[in-house]
Design a protein around this motif. Sequence first.
Motif, short mmCIF file in Angstrom:
data_model
loop_
_atom_site.label_atom_id
_atom_site.label_comp_id
_atom_site.label_asym_id
_atom_site.label_seq_id
_atom_site.Cartn_x
_atom_site.Cartn_y
_atom_site.Cartn_z
N ASP A 1 0.76 -1.15 -0.10
CA ASP A 1 0.00 0.04 -0.17
C ASP A 1 0.90 1.21 -0.33
OD1 ASP A 1 0.91 -0.72 2.53
OD2 ASP A 1 -0.63 0.34 3.68
N GLN A 2 2.08 1.08 0.26
CA GLN A 2 3.00 2.38 0.27
C GLN A 2 4.05 2.38 -1.01
OE1 GLN A 2 4.82 3.05 4.37
NE2 GLN A 2 3.71 1.12 4.96
N VAL A 3 3.95 1.54 -1.89
CA VAL A 3 4.79 1.63 -3.13
C VAL A 3 4.62 2.79 -3.50
CG1 VAL A 3 5.28 0.41 -5.18
CG2 VAL A 3 4.96 -1.03 -3.09
N ASP A 4 3.41 3.22 -4.15
CA ASP A 4 3.27 4.20 -4.91
C ASP A 4 3.87 5.57 -4.26
OD1 ASP A 4 2.22 2.62 -6.72
OD2 ASP A 4 0.25 3.37 -6.28
N PHE A 5 3.93 5.61 -3.05
CA PHE A 5 4.68 7.02 -2.37
C PHE A 5 6.18 6.79 -2.12
CE2 PHE A 5 6.08 8.47 1.76
CZ PHE A 5 6.08 9.72 1.55
N ILE A 6 6.80 5.52 -1.78
CA ILE A 6 8.12 5.32 -1.61
C ILE A 6 8.77 5.27 -2.83
CG2 ILE A 6 9.73 3.71 -0.38
CD1 ILE A 6 7.46 2.96 1.54
N LEU A 7 8.40 4.32 -3.88
CA LEU A 7 9.34 4.19 -4.96
C LEU A 7 9.75 5.16 -5.84
CD1 LEU A 7 10.48 1.45 -6.20
CD2 LEU A 7 8.49 1.30 -7.73
N PRO A 8 8.88 6.05 -6.22
CA PRO A 8 9.16 7.26 -6.88
C PRO A 8 10.60 7.95 -6.22
CG PRO A 8 7.01 7.24 -6.79
CD PRO A 8 7.51 6.16 -5.96
N VAL A 9 10.41 8.07 -4.78
CA VAL A 9 11.62 8.95 -4.23
C VAL A 9 12.89 8.02 -4.45
CG1 VAL A 9 12.57 9.77 -1.99
CG2 VAL A 9 10.01 9.72 -2.59
N ILE A 10 13.02 6.73 -4.22
CA ILE A 10 14.10 5.86 -4.56
C ILE A 10 14.62 5.76 -5.89
CG2 ILE A 10 14.86 3.44 -4.42
CD1 ILE A 10 14.31 4.55 -1.67
N LYS A 11 13.54 5.84 -6.64
CA LYS A 11 13.88 5.67 -8.29
C LYS A 11 14.44 7.14 -8.68
CE LYS A 11 11.17 2.27 -10.41
NZ LYS A 11 10.20 1.80 -11.60
N ARG A 12 14.26 8.07 -8.18
CA ARG A 12 14.53 9.47 -8.48
C ARG A 12 15.92 9.64 -7.86
NH1 ARG A 12 12.02 13.59 -4.71
NH2 ARG A 12 13.83 12.63 -3.52
N ASP A 13 16.17 8.92 -6.76
CA ASP A 13 17.55 9.25 -6.32
C ASP A 13 18.54 8.39 -6.83
OD1 ASP A 13 16.68 11.27 -4.38
OD2 ASP A 13 17.18 9.97 -2.76
N LEU A 14 18.21 7.33 -7.33
CA LEU A 14 18.91 6.21 -8.08
C LEU A 14 19.25 6.43 -9.52
CD1 LEU A 14 18.04 2.98 -6.52
CD2 LEU A 14 20.16 3.99 -6.00
N LEU A 15 18.12 6.68 -10.19
CA LEU A 15 18.30 6.77 -11.49
C LEU A 15 18.86 8.11 -12.23
CD1 LEU A 15 15.24 4.92 -12.65
CD2 LEU A 15 17.17 3.97 -12.38
N LYS A 16 18.72 9.05 -11.18
CA LYS A 16 19.39 10.48 -11.74
C LYS A 16 20.77 10.20 -12.05
CE LYS A 16 19.71 12.73 -7.00
NZ LYS A 16 19.29 13.78 -6.37
N TYR A 17 21.38 9.27 -11.08
CA TYR A 17 22.92 9.01 -11.14
C TYR A 17 23.34 7.93 -12.31
CZ TYR A 17 23.36 11.32 -6.88
OH TYR A 17 23.52 12.23 -5.76
N LYS A 18 22.33 8.03 -13.41
CA LYS A 18 22.83 7.31 -14.53
C LYS A 18 23.75 7.93 -15.06
CE LYS A 18 20.36 4.95 -17.59
NZ LYS A 18 19.28 4.73 -18.64
#
Length: 708
Positions: free
Chosen positions: A392-409
């Motif tokens: 139930d919290q994936v839609d809130f948490i995942l964008p933050v994690i992806k933003r932090d990780l994938l901006k470092y491509k």
Amino acid sequence: MEDLQSEKEYLRKVNNILSGKLRNLEAEYSYHSPYVYAIGDMENNWEFEIKKMNALQAKKTLPPKIDLLKKILESPYFGKIYIEDEIGKREIYIGENNIDHEDVNLVSSYSSSYGDIFAKKLPILSINGNKIKLFKTRHFNIHNRRLCGYKDYEVLHTEKKTDLLEAYKKYITSDFLRNQLLNRGTKGLKPIFQTIDQLQNEIIRMPVNQNVLVQGVPGSGKTTLGLHRLSYIIYQLDKEKMFTKILAICPSNLFLSYIQEQAPNLNLKSVKFQSARDIFFSILPKGINIAKPKIRDDLTYFFNNKFNIDKRGMYASWFRNKGSKGYVELMEIYLKGIKHQLFNRDYSKLHPLLTNSFMLHVLKKYETLPFNSMLLRAASYIEQRLEIIAKDQVDFILPVIKRDLLKYKLNTEKVYQGFLKTKRLFSNREFAELNFNQNKWYEEDIPALIYLSFLIDNVPQKEVDFNHIFIDEGQDLTYVQYVLLKKVFKEASFTIVGDLNQEIFLQRGIESWDFIIPLFKSRLLKLNYNYRSSKEIMNLATSTLIAPSFTGIGVIETGLKPKALKFDGYKSDIYNWGRIYKEHIAKWLQKNESIAIITNSIGESENISITLNEIGIKNTNVVGTSESNLYIANITIISALQVKGLEFDNIIVYNPSNRNYPHDVYFSKLLYMVLTRALHNIIIALVEPPSKLLYKAESEFLIENRRI
């Protein structure tokens, strides 16, 4: 006389059969040719469409077959073996290609077992469990479809067990071999079938899937041996009905054209030839720009002339370091630091699962993947775990994690630039400063950039269907380049030939074969006999080496010592070159021998060409930056850094002075390489006092050390 007549009749028979095959192929090609460019209604005329398709196929496949048959016709075979086996006593002709007619073998390929017997020249051999006695080999001189003569070599038989070394020594000192070597020319690579030694034969016939690493002195037949091995591999794979595709990597486009135009008729239909430079440019990630050299000559020559010895050495070492094992290890450390910095975080405020230890666990799980793939897989893994325990919290948490990780491509160039700016990584202060101030990429940066792109994005594999790679002049590739070739061509086996004594580039190369032996899991094979240059030339060349890695032995002794001639400083260049022409060059031209004037730069080559022009010598070919073809003129004028791998009947080494050849290890290798380009004659033309590298040569190996 009777034997000669029967040999002529056999040659006539083979020629007639080959001529018939050639006429049939040409007739077939003529039949199809009109349909290649014919225009018709292909939609409504199926018969026309079939003819058109067949014609296009014939245009593609028949000309190479016709050309090959024409070459075979010139000299359909070169030898014959006299053997006895379980069938009885037999005579089998050996050529570069199989020739069959109506299910009868007229000539056996050198790549066959019978070719192996011809090469080994041993009295008793066992092939596929069949014991074979060899009594004699016959070596033919066939030119323009005519038998000009032959020589017989009687095989040594003893009561004791076959002694390979004894048989080989008998052959290596034979009059037959000496005559073969003395009478060969230099306009192109020559087959080594008739002058092959035992080790060369064994190397050629090593298993197709085995990596082979060869250290060979100048004139040991490294290049020709490598090409013959490719021919053998093609023969074996064709016999097994297996797909064949081979890549041959040459040191330069000049040498590449030399091999392609002058290589003997080896049926290398499955071989793609490419220069080392072009290979690495082709796998360089798109969008990366390499600075164009601002100088006409090779970077090595630029080093030699622009800087003093200390500064030249520093810049050369800096570039050489970029191709070293240590350099890529530093890049890996730098990238590992970026990974750790990225994952050494704590997101437990978002969810208790996402602790610092969990993030480091994710890093450990995927850190062996290329960086950008690692980020995607890590984000996906975190998403899967959250779906299980906190759906139930994936839609809130995942964008933050992806933003932090994938901006470092990462981008290869930006990472490389950041790597160069990190001074603390480099123990050598001068290198650290040069790296920090570097704002453009040189050719010597290409392997490191490609390696880094593997670590970041995993460069798409190129031509993975190659099943064998041949590398010539292997000492001029760097450790990083070898690692990349192994990564790109994972399924291929390798044949690598080179000579550490001819490592003539200041800014690149490999200092020891020990660096790459573990990569290829191959032992080092050594070819020590020089079949090209005379003993007199080999002695002269070896005397100039300061710290030879290996030394070679000249096989033939001609009695012709190299000459040193001093230019008359009171006379013009026209006078000096005019005397050299009258005394030497004119005689060589009369005998239609190849001639090279080896200079110290392209500019010097052009000036000498102008001088020769002024005295009436028009037919010269200056090899410039365009890497023009060789042998298009009687006299080739070429700089020292371009002449590697080539050979000429006669060479004139222009002004090997202390200025052009200082007394150090690098220049001793360069001079050694230059001197070993000659088959028969060397003239050292001295405008200034000779290099100290020639001091020993002056007293022991040169004659006519006189003024012109």
